[in-house]
Enzyme design. Structure first.
Site, mmCIF file in Angstrom:
data_model
loop_
_atom_site.group_PDB
_atom_site.id
_atom_site.type_symbol
_atom_site.label_atom_id
_atom_site.label_comp_id
_atom_site.label_asym_id
_atom_site.label_seq_id
_atom_site.Cartn_x
_atom_site.Cartn_y
_atom_site.Cartn_z
ATOM 1 N N VAL A 120 13.205 -4.266 -1.471
ATOM 2 C CA VAL A 120 13.548 -3.951 -2.856
ATOM 3 C C VAL A 120 14.912 -4.554 -3.152
ATOM 4 O O VAL A 120 15.889 -4.267 -2.444
ATOM 5 C CB VAL A 120 13.553 -2.429 -3.104
ATOM 6 C CG1 VAL A 120 13.894 -2.148 -4.567
ATOM 7 C CG2 VAL A 120 12.208 -1.815 -2.746
ATOM 8 N N PHE A 171 6.557 -3.097 4.660
ATOM 9 C CA PHE A 171 5.830 -4.255 4.155
ATOM 10 C C PHE A 171 6.515 -4.935 2.974
ATOM 11 O O PHE A 171 6.001 -5.915 2.469
ATOM 12 C CB PHE A 171 4.418 -3.844 3.725
ATOM 13 C CG PHE A 171 3.651 -3.159 4.797
ATOM 14 C CD1 PHE A 171 3.165 -3.856 5.876
ATOM 15 C CD2 PHE A 171 3.427 -1.792 4.745
ATOM 16 C CE1 PHE A 171 2.454 -3.220 6.885
ATOM 17 C CE2 PHE A 171 2.726 -1.144 5.745
ATOM 18 C CZ PHE A 171 2.241 -1.857 6.828
ATOM 19 N N ARG A 197 0.034 11.376 -2.026
ATOM 20 C CA ARG A 197 -0.094 11.390 -0.570
ATOM 21 C C ARG A 197 1.180 11.013 0.201
ATOM 22 O O ARG A 197 1.154 10.955 1.428
ATOM 23 C CB ARG A 197 -1.225 10.470 -0.092
ATOM 24 C CG ARG A 197 -2.602 10.869 -0.572
ATOM 25 C CD ARG A 197 -3.676 10.335 0.356
ATOM 26 N NE ARG A 197 -3.604 8.892 0.480
ATOM 27 C CZ ARG A 197 -3.995 8.226 1.566
ATOM 28 N NH1 ARG A 197 -4.441 8.880 2.607
ATOM 29 N NH2 ARG A 197 -3.912 6.915 1.601
#
Length: 556
Positions: A29, A26, A137
């Site tokens: 960088v 999405f 996570r």
């Protein structure tokens, strides 16, 4: 790197674009040079075609979480979060120029010392996030960057959630399967701080193994294969000769299938890594964690020890030696993970065992020297403070009077015991070797009914829940659940397989798979077969099985 072409870098006031650093699902960088203050920064920019509002919320949440955590020395620093002129949100982050561990662990051999150091430092970062109420996570090697000072830094909190929401995960997009714990694939999926402990341990394992924990060389390693192995197969120990047994043990504890069997906190896992460093005589890596003692918790001796190592902004350095303090009144610590992985024995190594009697070698040596210096050459062994009088004409009588006499009765008693033992042994030997034993008298049991073992009961309520659909020859995944029979015991287990598999499928899908201590399992779906059926049966320890219970999966 993503397979799609990178997006156009935005024009940002105060920054000059240099190059592309990486691409994700999405966002991209980019490397920019900041004018004031002058420095190079990494800027993560959300794609312009991402219209999903949940993704934009995750992007904003990542900026807020990382800004909250970025004062930690092992978490990437956030400088700014804004929206560009073309309406794309972006995050300005610390630039870490060295290759990240996602690039390194498959290309080079990482030493045990480096893997332990990285594990301890990232454990401090994860513990800090947990104390702030944040679950990461998505801990994996690619999310551990390396700063200019060769220090690991955790990044990408894009799918992090609050710790209180671990039992209500609605969206699992972005999770990295090879390092995810089994509870991520449960129905419904769940997570807590021990889920991050599993992923961190899996990351340390990958650094040492050169591959992900449940990847098998020479075998198929699709997403469904990895999910099945993570959920049901045991962790293979690292086979490197420089990996000690205690490191394999702590990794198996941290990656236990059930969260209750793992370390309760990232801090406990980091302390275990520090203990391995101690056992290998390596420099002990300091672990930085959030100092939350201002909340009113009771002080202890360990807290007093931490006061000596406090760093900036309520960050305290955890000293591994403080956990093993011993002294008068301390109790022997029990191993809480003996049921998960077997203990390795006494931690005392060569040269560390205490001298019998409770004195150390220096004290014994000093006592021996002192005794030798004070004892005359002609005196008998005794107290070093006992000295004979000045020898004179009667000196010989004094020495003879001081020489103790040895009674003879112990020797007589010992000789008598020896004679008795010799006689009894000779008698038993003659009877055993020379006198044949009589043949046993055959007997016949009369009117004794032999009872045939009873097969266990059948499982009930077979439920098939589709997890992922297959595409072409790539199988999907299904979760099989059932209810145990009324007569089930704790020694019974279950066998599950796909029924009537054609040739070419039988060896992979038609074999029985076993489930111990649970009543569900995740299986790959045979590809391109209409409405395949599952068989589940109960098996007892003697090998007797119940009739299989069948349930079919609709592929419509």
């Amino acid at each position: 790197m993503s397979s799609r072409p990178p997006s156009r870098p935005p024009r940002l006031p105060g920054y000059e674009y240099e190059q592309l650093l990486g691409s994700g699902g999405f966002a991209d960088v980019f490397l920019y040079r900041q004018f004031r203050p002058q420095r190079r920064v990494a800027i993560k920019v959300l794609l312009s075609n991402v219209l999903d509002e949940s993704v934009r919320r995750l992007f904003d949440a990542e900026a807020n979480v990382m800004a909250q955590m970025s004062t930690h020395p092992s978490i990437v620093t956030i400088h700014q979060a804004e929206v560009s002129d073309d309406h794309r949100p972006y995050i300005v982050m610390e630039y870490c120029p060295r290759p990240n561990y996602g690039l390194r662990f498959r290309k080079e051999r990482i030493t045990v010392a480096e893997a332990l150091r990285v594990g301890v430092q990232i454990a401090g970062a994860v513990e800090t996030a947990h104390r702030a109420g944040i679950l990461h996570r998505d801990i994996k090697p690619a999310n551990i960057l390396v700063t200019d000072y060769n220090r690991p830094a955790l990044t990408d909190f894009g799918i992090s959630i609050a710790t209180g929401q671990g039992d209500d995960i609605e969206d699992s997009q972005g999770m990295s399967i090879p390092w995810s714990p089994p509870e991520f694939f449960a129905d419904p999926p769940r997570s807590d701080v021990r889920s991050d402990v599993f992923s961190l341990a899996a990351t340390v394992y990958s650094l040492l193994a050169g591959q992900t924990p449940f990847e098998r060389r020479g075998q198929r390693n699709t997403a469904s294969d990895l999910i099945h192995r993570i959920s049901s197969e045991p962790l293979h120990p690292l086979e490197r000769p420089d990996v000690p047994a205690e490191l394999n043990r702590l990794l198996s504890i941290a990656m236990a299938k059930e969260p209750i069997g793992r370390y309760d906190t990232a801090l406990a896992f980091g302390r275990s890594l520090q203990q391995v460093e101690l056992s290998l005589s390596l420099p002990v890596t300091q672990m930085d964690v959030l100092d939350d003692r201002a909340s009113g918790t009771a002080h202890s001796a360990e807290d007093d020890e931490l006061d000596m190592h406090t760093r900036i902004r309520k960050v305290a350095t955890v000293d591994p030696d403080s956990a093993g303090t011993t002294g008068p009144g301390t109790k022997r610590r029990l191993d809480p993970y003996a049921g998960v992985a077997p203990a390795l024995g006494s931690p005392a190594g060569p040269g560390r065992a205490p001298h019998p009697g409770g004195v150390d070698g220096a004290a014994v040596g000093a006592g021996a020297v002192e005794s030798t210096m004070l004892r005359p050459a002609s005196s008998a062994l005794g107290s070093p403070s006992t000295a004979p009088p000045d020898p004179g004409p009667a000196g010989g009588e004094w020495q003879r009077a001081q020489k103790p006499s040895t009674p003879a009765w112990p020797f007589v008693l010992l000789a008598a015991v020896f004679v008795v033992v010799l006689g009894v042994g000779t008698s038993l030997g003659v009877r055993h070797f020379l006198v044949p034993e009589p043949d046993p008298i055959e007997t016949t049991q009369i009117n004794v009914a032999t009872q045939k073992p009873k097969a266990p009961g059948e499982p009930t309520s077979i439920d098939l829940q589709l997890i992922t659909e297959g595409e072409g020859t790539d199988p999907g995944m299904v979760r099989v659940a059932w209810e145990p029979p009324d007569s089930v015991t704790q020694d019974d287990y279950y066998q599950i397989r796909w029924k009537d598999m054609p040739e070419g499928y039988a060896d992979e899908y038609g074999v029985w798979r076993e489930a111990y201590g649970r009543n569900s399992i995740t299986l790959p779906i045979p590809p391109q077969l209409p409405d395949p059926c599952i068989e589940v049966r109960t098996v007892n320890p003697s090998g007797l099985a119940s009739a299989p219970v069948e349930e079919c999966l609709s592929t419509d």
